[in-house]
Structures are given as structure tokens and as C-alpha cells.
Write a protein that holds these residues in place. Structure first.
Motif, PDB file in Angstrom:
ATOM      1  N   MET A  47       0.853  -1.200   0.000  1.00 39.48           N
ATOM      2  CA  MET A  47       0.000   0.000   0.000  1.00 39.48           C
ATOM      3  C   MET A  47       0.881   1.239   0.000  1.00 39.48           C
ATOM      4  N   LYS A  48       0.570   2.188  -0.854  1.00 40.09           N
ATOM      5  CA  LYS A  48       1.342   3.421  -0.922  1.00 40.09           C
ATOM      6  C   LYS A  48       0.952   4.326   0.244  1.00 40.09           C
ATOM      7  N   GLN A  49       1.950   4.744   1.019  1.00 38.66           N
ATOM      8  CA  GLN A  49       1.683   5.609   2.163  1.00 38.66           C
ATOM      9  C   GLN A  49       1.420   7.038   1.697  1.00 38.66           C
ATOM     10  N   PRO A  50       0.471   7.743   2.328  1.00 38.09           N
ATOM     11  CA  PRO A  50       0.248   9.139   1.967  1.00 38.09           C
ATOM     12  C   PRO A  50       1.472   9.980   2.302  1.00 38.09           C
ATOM     13  N   LYS A  51       1.821  10.859   1.418  1.00 38.38           N
ATOM     14  CA  LYS A  51       2.972  11.729   1.637  1.00 38.38           C
ATOM     15  C   LYS A  51       2.530  13.000   2.340  1.00 38.38           C
ATOM     16  N   SER A  52       3.476  13.619   3.012  1.00 36.51           N
ATOM     17  CA  SER A  52       3.185  14.844   3.726  1.00 36.51           C
ATOM     18  C   SER A  52       3.962  15.990   3.098  1.00 36.51           C
ATOM     19  N   GLU A  53       3.314  17.123   2.926  1.00 34.39           N
ATOM     20  CA  GLU A  53       3.989  18.320   2.439  1.00 34.39           C
ATOM     21  C   GLU A  53       4.007  19.362   3.542  1.00 34.39           C
ATOM     22  N   LEU A  54       4.291  18.909   4.741  1.00 36.32           N
ATOM     23  CA  LEU A  54       4.258  19.779   5.906  1.00 36.32           C
ATOM     24  C   LEU A  54       5.502  20.654   5.979  1.00 36.32           C
ATOM     25  N   THR A  55       5.304  21.856   6.447  1.00 40.60           N
ATOM     26  CA  THR A  55       6.415  22.714   6.842  1.00 40.60           C
ATOM     27  C   THR A  55       6.318  22.882   8.348  1.00 40.60           C
ATOM     28  N   TYR A  56       7.288  22.331   9.052  1.00 37.70           N
ATOM     29  CA  TYR A  56       7.238  22.381  10.511  1.00 37.70           C
ATOM     30  C   TYR A  56       7.696  23.750  11.025  1.00 37.70           C
ATOM     31  N   PRO A  57       7.198  24.144  12.177  1.00 38.38           N
ATOM     32  CA  PRO A  57       7.681  25.392  12.769  1.00 38.38           C
ATOM     33  C   PRO A  57       9.194  25.341  13.011  1.00 38.38           C
ATOM     34  N   GLU A  58       9.805  26.480  12.914  1.00 38.78           N
ATOM     35  CA  GLU A  58      11.238  26.572  13.197  1.00 38.78           C
ATOM     36  C   GLU A  58      11.454  26.389  14.694  1.00 38.78           C
ATOM     37  N   THR A  59      12.331  25.465  15.056  1.00 36.20           N
ATOM     38  CA  THR A  59      12.652  25.239  16.469  1.00 36.20           C
ATOM     39  C   THR A  59      14.127  25.579  16.684  1.00 36.20           C
ATOM     40  N   ARG A  60      14.370  26.626  17.453  1.00 39.11           N
ATOM     41  CA  ARG A  60      15.759  27.044  17.668  1.00 39.11           C
ATOM     42  C   ARG A  60      16.501  26.002  18.502  1.00 39.11           C
ATOM     43  N   THR A  61      17.785  25.992  18.361  1.00 36.82           N
ATOM     44  CA  THR A  61      18.642  25.094  19.135  1.00 36.82           C
ATOM     45  C   THR A  61      19.555  25.907  20.041  1.00 36.82           C
ATOM     46  N   VAL A  62      20.027  25.256  21.080  1.00 35.96           N
ATOM     47  CA  VAL A  62      20.973  25.892  22.000  1.00 35.96           C
ATOM     48  C   VAL A  62      22.227  25.024  22.083  1.00 35.96           C
ATOM     49  N   ASP A  63      23.319  25.661  22.423  1.00 40.66           N
ATOM     50  CA  ASP A  63      24.592  24.951  22.544  1.00 40.66           C
ATOM     51  C   ASP A  63      24.699  24.361  23.942  1.00 40.66           C
ATOM     52  N   GLN A  64      24.009  23.234  24.142  1.00 40.75           N
ATOM     53  CA  GLN A  64      23.991  22.567  25.452  1.00 40.75           C
ATOM     54  C   GLN A  64      24.574  21.170  25.311  1.00 40.75           C
ATOM     55  N   THR A  65      25.635  20.907  26.043  1.00 37.28           N
ATOM     56  CA  THR A  65      26.268  19.599  26.022  1.00 37.28           C
ATOM     57  C   THR A  65      26.558  19.162  27.450  1.00 37.28           C
ATOM     58  N   ASP A  66      26.277  17.916  27.758  1.00 41.50           N
ATOM     59  CA  ASP A  66      26.550  17.359  29.087  1.00 41.50           C
ATOM     60  C   ASP A  66      27.520  16.197  28.950  1.00 41.50           C
ATOM     61  N   GLU A  67      28.368  16.047  29.955  1.00 42.25           N
ATOM     62  CA  GLU A  67      29.331  14.949  29.972  1.00 42.25           C
ATOM     63  C   GLU A  67      28.841  13.844  30.903  1.00 42.25           C
ATOM     64  N   PHE A  68      28.791  12.635  30.389  1.00 39.23           N
ATOM     65  CA  PHE A  68      28.432  11.463  31.178  1.00 39.23           C
ATOM     66  C   PHE A  68      29.515  10.407  30.983  1.00 39.23           C
ATOM     67  N   PHE A  69      30.353  10.232  31.961  1.00 36.79           N
ATOM     68  CA  PHE A  69      31.337   9.137  31.949  1.00 36.79           C
ATOM     69  C   PHE A  69      32.154   9.125  30.648  1.00 36.79           C
ATOM     70  N   GLY A  70      32.622  10.314  30.293  1.00 33.41           N
ATOM     71  CA  GLY A  70      33.454  10.443  29.111  1.00 33.41           C
ATOM     72  C   GLY A  70      32.699  10.554  27.813  1.00 33.41           C
ATOM     73  N   VAL A  71      31.374  10.547  27.876  1.00 28.06           N
ATOM     74  CA  VAL A  71      30.548  10.673  26.673  1.00 28.06           C
ATOM     75  C   VAL A  71      29.936  12.070  26.646  1.00 28.06           C
ATOM     76  N   SER A  72      30.137  12.766  25.553  1.00 28.08           N
ATOM     77  CA  SER A  72      29.577  14.097  25.386  1.00 28.08           C
ATOM     78  C   SER A  72      28.198  13.977  24.740  1.00 28.08           C
ATOM     79  N   VAL A  73      27.152  14.445  25.436  1.00 32.73           N
ATOM     80  CA  VAL A  73      25.765  14.288  24.977  1.00 32.73           C
ATOM     81  C   VAL A  73      25.168  15.661  24.694  1.00 32.73           C
ATOM     82  N   ALA A  74      24.813  15.890  23.439  1.00 31.91           N
ATOM     83  CA  ALA A  74      24.195  17.158  23.058  1.00 31.91           C
ATOM     84  C   ALA A  74      22.717  17.163  23.442  1.00 31.91           C
ATOM     85  N   ASP A  75      22.235  18.332  23.859  1.00 32.48           N
ATOM     86  CA  ASP A  75      20.823  18.502  24.214  1.00 32.48           C
ATOM     87  C   ASP A  75      20.354  19.831  23.631  1.00 32.48           C
ATOM     88  N   PRO A  76      20.208  19.906  22.311  1.00 37.98           N
ATOM     89  CA  PRO A  76      19.956  21.194  21.657  1.00 37.98           C
ATOM     90  C   PRO A  76      18.590  21.799  21.949  1.00 37.98           C
TER      91      PRO A  76
END
Length: 692
Positions: free
Chosen positions: A1-30
Motif C-alpha cells: 500500500m502506498k503511504q500518503p505523503k506529507s507536504e508539511l512545513t514544521y515550525p522553526e525550532t531554535r537550538t541551544v549549545d547545550q552539552t553534558d558529559e556522562f562518563f566520558g561521553v559528550s551528549v548534546a541537548d539542543p
């Protein structure tokens, strides 16, 4: 079955420069900024408004949405009843005449005609102020009840006179995760509350420093007597129950969602006596049941992962435990001591069986149930002469029965009559193998005679956590999905309580991947059996089940056509930073511990959206007043979906206003939400909605 396509334009969601360190792993949280309370932060409120505008504009284009809503409204419009409570000569129960936003509390004096005691439908213009729980005094003269505003977990306790219907001036705020237990003489009640949160923090800050208080009827809450607290352990919570004989306050101490408790007894006849701790160490479930024949009865899973009933003598509590009902082959999911008998509720492959025993454990036969499904109730006092229970199944709405304990005679107390014929639907249970070979039970329901030769649009649901057992239950919304030609499947995956503590343990902490494997295997089974196909399979889950849907879509985006993750826990590295989230480390683990972090990070829905994959259509649902799983989880997850390269199908978020985690949601909001969800998954599974 062919899935319906979407022509959506999503709202702009700004990002922030947020990074946390967990046991040597750098995890981004934008999208960290989306964690802010929508009621306090204009930027988040503007984002919510923009997302809702996009989502509702898309939903309006879906065929059959209006017809789905109209049919849902018709199906919902029947008289409904909830289990009654009998105190003294009065019977209290809740009734909904069909489409009322909130159930109305009725009282019936002996065999007189019922009358309305509390009608929450007039408490707010939008119907979002709810009667949460109610607790009659032992003689039925007064009722303490909890008011829930906009779906929040915060409650306000009020008192109503059952004779006159007058609401007293007593008003207690900042109550959460608390029952009400009346003193034997009816002078007041015991309850638990938290300190008042800082301004602007009520829906976000951690819940700490709960304590047990006694409220004397007529007093201002600031005069309530502090009964028990552990200021040295602000993370501890308390549930207080007056023993059946009125002489002891049983305080159950908890730290999280896992059923491991400490138990403290407080002598209500000698307040100078020190509290007596009879269960220590948070090692096992010890849940107070009742006091009768000179003994306190408790349910426990100590040396009994499927549960057993034990007792300790009132004159020497905790010194020795007597085994009343030993562990059996089936899970003991509930126990009541009523009318000098023990009513033991067992789950036999997720179906109810209720047996009666004498107080010494001698068998007295089974309660006859009207079919295969789920029973509930059997409440009351040890000296009551009757009790009430309910029974329901996928194709049978709840009916309430009155049971004469001495004779065993049953009669219908209240019966719901939904506008459909139960004989029009087939329900069966199957067992399928998971990835590791474990057999998992699953219920499959659909209209009789449904053509499955090409596979049918199918909705697969599960929960899989916190020892919650998902049993056969009646649902108008699922009925409508089946009525439209869809299949409904309920998988009883690990992490729940369907087979006891071992089943739960096999799906939590470092074993959480079993939950996802079980759910994926359910989808594969439905496809292999020809019940559905990959492009006709939708999945749904809420709260911990929302996490489930988010995780399995990341792991197997090819397997599903559509997903409905509701109020989900989506950021597994920060869930314990908000409101009740700290309790969930029992099931999920602690992100501050390395082994737990690596496990959580591996499946966290927010952190594992996979670029370059063709994802199913997804509609996330949440609410602005959800202070159980704060909506920031869903906000961040939706933003991650919308920014990723995951195909052309829509990835939307629907954000309800003046609603919370689910409890207390008014009927009109429920109907609107399900009409949107069913129209969405119908469009992406090929189900032909009515009126298309």
C-alpha cells in the motif's frame, strides 16, 4: 500500500549549545530550552502554539475525521457506573449519564433512591476540574474528596456532609500521591502532603519532604497535627491507613515505584508510644490489607515472587509472620478481607479468577465470574455482610455485582448497556515467541467475519513497565477502531506484573531491552500470521508505553506504518530531574551511574532518532499540565523528529491544554483526541474511515 505523503512545513525550532558529559561521553541537548514550563515561559508557549497550528491544520485534511468523531460520540453516549463503596448504611458510587465530562458522585441511603452528592461538571467552564478520589467516613456521614485541576497530580482535599450535601470549609492543598484514612470515631482523617512549592515551580520541581498529618474536621490545615515524617530522608513517601479495628495507624514507607516498602505501626491509643518499624530495608512488598481476628494481614512477595498472604498478631506485631495463603502457580494480584473471609484475586494467563478462603487460609470455593475477562472490587470491612465487584472484557462493558457473603448469592447492582452487540466481535489469546524465546501472551480482537486475506489495519498496544498488568478491559475507542474494520492487539510484554515479580524484573533496569524486543516480536508475529502487514501496522502506548513506542520506532522504523506515543518518557538522561521522575529510577536506573547511563542512552527515544531512515508517521500527544511526565519530554522528542532526515511522512505533536497525564480529562477532550488519533493512523494504515 502506498503511504500518503506529507507536504508539511514544521515550525522553526531554535537550538541551544547545550552539552553534558556522562562518563566520558559528550551528549548534546539542543532543545533543552523546551523543558521550561509552558505557563511560565513565553518562548515555549509560542512554540506550542505554532506546533498545534501545524498539527490541527493537517488533521483537518484527513478524510473521515468528522465521521469518526460523530460515531465516537454516539458510542460514548450510554449510562456508565464505577464501583460502589459501602460505609454504614450508605452506598456511594459514581455515574455518568453518557457524555458528561466528569462522573457524578451519588449516595444511596440503604434501599432509598440514589441522590446526587457531588457533581464536578459545574466546577469549571471547560469541564477540566475533576473529582479524583473520595473517601467516606466509617459511618458514611462525611466524605473527604480530592479535587484535581486541569489534570495535575496536585490535589485539594475537601469534605462534604453526606446527609445535607453541604461542602464544609475545610480545604487542604498540596496533596499528591496520598489517600485519606478516617479515624474510627470519625473526628478527622490521616493523609500525606508535600510542602508548598516555590512560586512558579509547582509543575516542575522535584517532589520531596512528604509527611503524614491528621486533619480534625473543622480545623484550618495549618493546625493539622504532624504524625510521621523522615526529614533526614526527603525522598521517602508515606501512605497511612487506619487499621480495621481503629487502634493502629499503618504507615507504608516508599522510595519509588518499585513495590519495596518499610512498614511502621503507630499506636493510636497511646500517642506517647514510639512508632514501631515491623518491616525494614526496602527489600520486599509488604502491603497492608486489613486487621481481623487479632491479626494484621499483609500481602508480600518475600520468598514468593507471585505473591502470598501473611499475618502478624496485633499483640506482638512483626515478631513472627504466619503464612495464610502460600504462593501459588498463578499471580496473586489482589487480596481483600471482607465479611470474615479472604477474597483472593488471581491472574491466570492475564485473566481473572477469584477464590474465597477462611481467615486461616482454608479454601471456601471460587466466586463465579460471568466470563473470561477482568474482575475488580471486593472491598469492604472485615465485618461487612456484602461486597461489590465489577467485571468487564474487550467486548463487554463493566457490570457491577452485589455479592451476599454468607450465601454467595449475586445480583446486578448497576449495568452499563453500550450501543453495540458483544457477539459481533471475536476475542482470542495467543502466545508468541520473543527474541530470546520467551513466550509472550497477546490478545487479538476484531469484528467477526473480518477479511484478513490481505491483512487488516491493526493497532498494537502495550505498556511494559512498573509491574503494571494490562488486563482485558472495555474501551469505547478500541471498539470503534474494530467497528471500522481494524484489528486491536494487546501484548502483555515483560516489565509488567502479569506473571509476578520475575516478569517485572525481566523488563526493567539493565533488562529493559527485553521490553522492546517483546513488542517488536509482537508486530512480527501479527505480520507472519497474516493478520496485518508492515504498511498496515500502527502502535500505541502511553507514559512508559510512550517511551516504548518511541524506542521501538528508533530500533525498527521499517516495521510500522504509524506510531502514537502519548505522554511518554522520552529523555532517559534527565527524567529524574522533574516532579515524580525521581521515583522511576527503580524501573529505569539512575543516569548518574555509569552502567545505567550506558543502558539508558542506548534506547532513549530523544537521543536515538536515526537520520537516513524512513520513519513511520508519528503523532506525539501530550498536555501542558502534565506534571507526572512533564511535557518537555514530548516537546524535545518532537523537535528532534522534525529536524531529522527520516522521510516524508508526518511527524507531528498534538498538545492538549488544561489537561494532564490522563486522569480527570473531560469526555469532550477525550473524544476530540481519539478522533484525531484514529483519523491519523487510519490515513497511514489504509483503513477506510466512515463517511469518506
Amino acid at each position: 500500500m502506498k503511504q500518503p505523503k506529507s507536504e508539511l512545513t514544521y515550525p522553526e525550532t531554535r537550538t541551544v549549545d547545550q552539552t553534558d558529559e556522562f562518563f566520558g561521553v559528550s551528549v548534546a541537548d539542543p532543545y533543552r530550552w523546551l523543558e521550561a514550563d509552558v505557563r511560565e515561559d513565553k518562548a515555549v508557549a509560542d512554540w506550542v502554539a505554532a506546533e498545534n497550528e501545524t498539527t490541527f491544520a493537517y488533521l483537518k485534511t484527513l478524510p473521515g475525521r468528522g465521521a469518526i468523531k460523530a460515531r465516537l460520540k454516539t458510542l460514548w453516549d450510554y449510562e456508565k457506573f464505577l464501583l460502589p463503596v459501602k460505609k454504614g448504611e450508605r452506598i456511594f458510587y459514581r455515574r455518568n449519564d453518557g457524555l458528561q465530562n466528569q462522573y457524578v458522585l451519588h449516595v444511596q441511603d440503604s434501599d432509598a433512591r440514589p441522590r446526587i452528592l457531588l457533581d464536578p461538571n459545574g466546577w469549571s467552564e471547560d469541564g477540566a476540574t475533576a473529582l479524583s478520589t473520595y473517601h467516606p467516613s466509617l459511618d458514611g456521614s462525611l466524605v473527604a474528596y480530592q479535587v484535581q485541576e486541569g489534570g495535575s497530580d496536585w490535589m485539594t482535599i475537601r469534605i462534604v456532609d453526606a446527609s445535607s450535601g453541604n461542602v464544609l470549609e475545610d480545604k487542604i492543598d498540596w496533596v499528591k500521591f496520598s489517600g485519606v484514612s478516617w479515624a474510627k470515631d470519625g473526628s478527622g482523617f490521616y493523609y500525606s502532603r508535600y510542602p508548598e512549592p516555590e512560586e512558579g515551580e509547582a509543575f516542575q520541581s522535584l517532589n520531596l519532604d512528604q509527611a503524614v498529618y491528621f486533619h480534625k474536621t473543622g480545623d484550618a490545615p495549618e493546625h493539622d497535627r504532624l504524625i510521621y515524617a523522615r526529614p533526614e530522608h526527603p525522598e521517602h513517601g508515606f501512605s497511612a491507613s487506619v487499621s480495621s479495628d481503629g487502634k493502629t495507624l499503618v504507615v507504608t514507607v516508599w522510595k519509588g515505584t518499585d513495590s519495596r516498602y518499610e512498614v511502621v505501626l503507630i499506636d493510636l491509643q497511646h500517642f506517647a508510644a514510639e512508632p514501631l518499624e515491623i518491616v525494614s530495608g526496602f527489600k520486599h512488598d509488604y502491603s497492608y490489607i486489613a486487621t481481623a481476628a487479632g491479626r494484621h494481614f499483609f500481602f508480600t512477595d518475600e520468598n514468593a515472587p507471585k505473591g502470598k498472604l501473611v499475618a502478624t498478631r496485633v499483640t506482638d506485631p512483626g515478631a513472627a509472620w504466619e503464612e495464610i495463603l502460600p504462593e501459588s502457580a498463578h499471580v496473586l494480584s489482589g487480596v481483600n478481607v471482607v465479611g470474615g473471609r479472604v477474597f483472593a484475586h488471581y491472574m491466570e494467563d492475564v485473566k481473572s479468577a477469584v477464590r474465597m478462603f477462611a481467615l486461616d487460609g482454608s479454601p471456601l470455593g471460587a466466586v463465579t465470574l460471568p466470563g473470561v475477562g477482568s474482575a475488580g472490587g471486593f472491598g469492604g470491612e472485615p465485618d461487612d455482610t456484602e461486597t461489590f465487584f465489577s467485571f468487564e472484557s474487550f467486548n463487554q462493558p463493566p457490570t457491577t455485582y452485589r455479592l451476599d457473603i454468607a450465601t454467595g448469592e449475586q445480583s446486578i447492582f448497576r449495568e452499563a448497556k453500550a450501543p453495540f452487540d458483544p457477539q459481533d466481535f471475536d476475542v482470542r489469546q495467543v502466545f508468541y515467541p520473543s527474541k530470546d524465546g520467551t513466550k509472550i501472551p497477546m490478545f487479538i480482537a476484531h469484528k467477526k467475519g473480518l477479511d484478513l486475506s490481505q491483512g487488516a489495519p491493526t493497532l498494537l498496544y502495550a505498556y511494559g513497565g512498573f509491574s503494571v498488568s494490562v488486563t482485558p478491559a472495555f474501551s469505547v475507542t478500541r471498539l470503534q477502531w474494530m467497528e471500522m474494520g481494524g484489528v486491536f492487539a494487546l501484548a502483555n510484554i515483560r516489565g509488567g506484573g502479569e506473571y509476578g515479580k520475575e516478569w517485572h524484573d525481566a523488563g526493567r533496569l539493565l533488562h529493559k531491552q527485553n521490553v522492546f524486543d517483546d513488542f517488536i516480536a509482537a508486530g512480527e508475529y501479527l505480520i507472519a500470521e497474516g493478520i496485518t502487514t508492515k504498511d498496515k501496522l500502527a502502535i500505541q502506548g502511553g507514559s512508559n508505553g510512550g517511551l516504548l513506542v518511541g524506542a521501538v520506532i528508533n530500533q525498527r522504523p521499517d516495521l510500522f506504518a504509524a506510531g502514537l506515543p502519548a505522554v511518554g518518557v522520552m529523555d532517559m538522561l534527565r527524567f529524574n530531574q522533574f516532579t515524580a521522575g525521581r521515583f522511576w529510577v527503580d524501573d529505569y536506573g539512575d543516569p548518574a551511574k555509569e552502567a545505567d547511563f550506558r543502558n539508558l542512552y542506548a534506547y532513549s527515544p530523544y537521543h536515538n532518532v536515526r537520520d537516513g531512515e524512513d520513519y513511520p508517521a508519528i503523532m506525539v500527544t501530550t498536555a501542558d499540565t502534565d506534571d507526572r511526565v512533564v511535557p518537555g519530554h514530548s516537546f524535545k522528542y518532537a523537535a528532534a523528529l522534525q529536524s531529522a532526515d527520516i522521510g516524508d511522512r508526518p511527524h507531528l505533536i498534538r498538545i492538549e491544554t488544561r489537561a494532564g497525564h490522563g486522569a480527570g480529562k473531560p469526555t469532550d477532550k477525550i473524544i476530540e483526541e481519539y478522533a484525531d488519533m484514529w483519523a491519523f493512523i487510519a490515513a497511514h494504515t489504509g483503513l477506510e474511515p466512515p463517511g469518506k
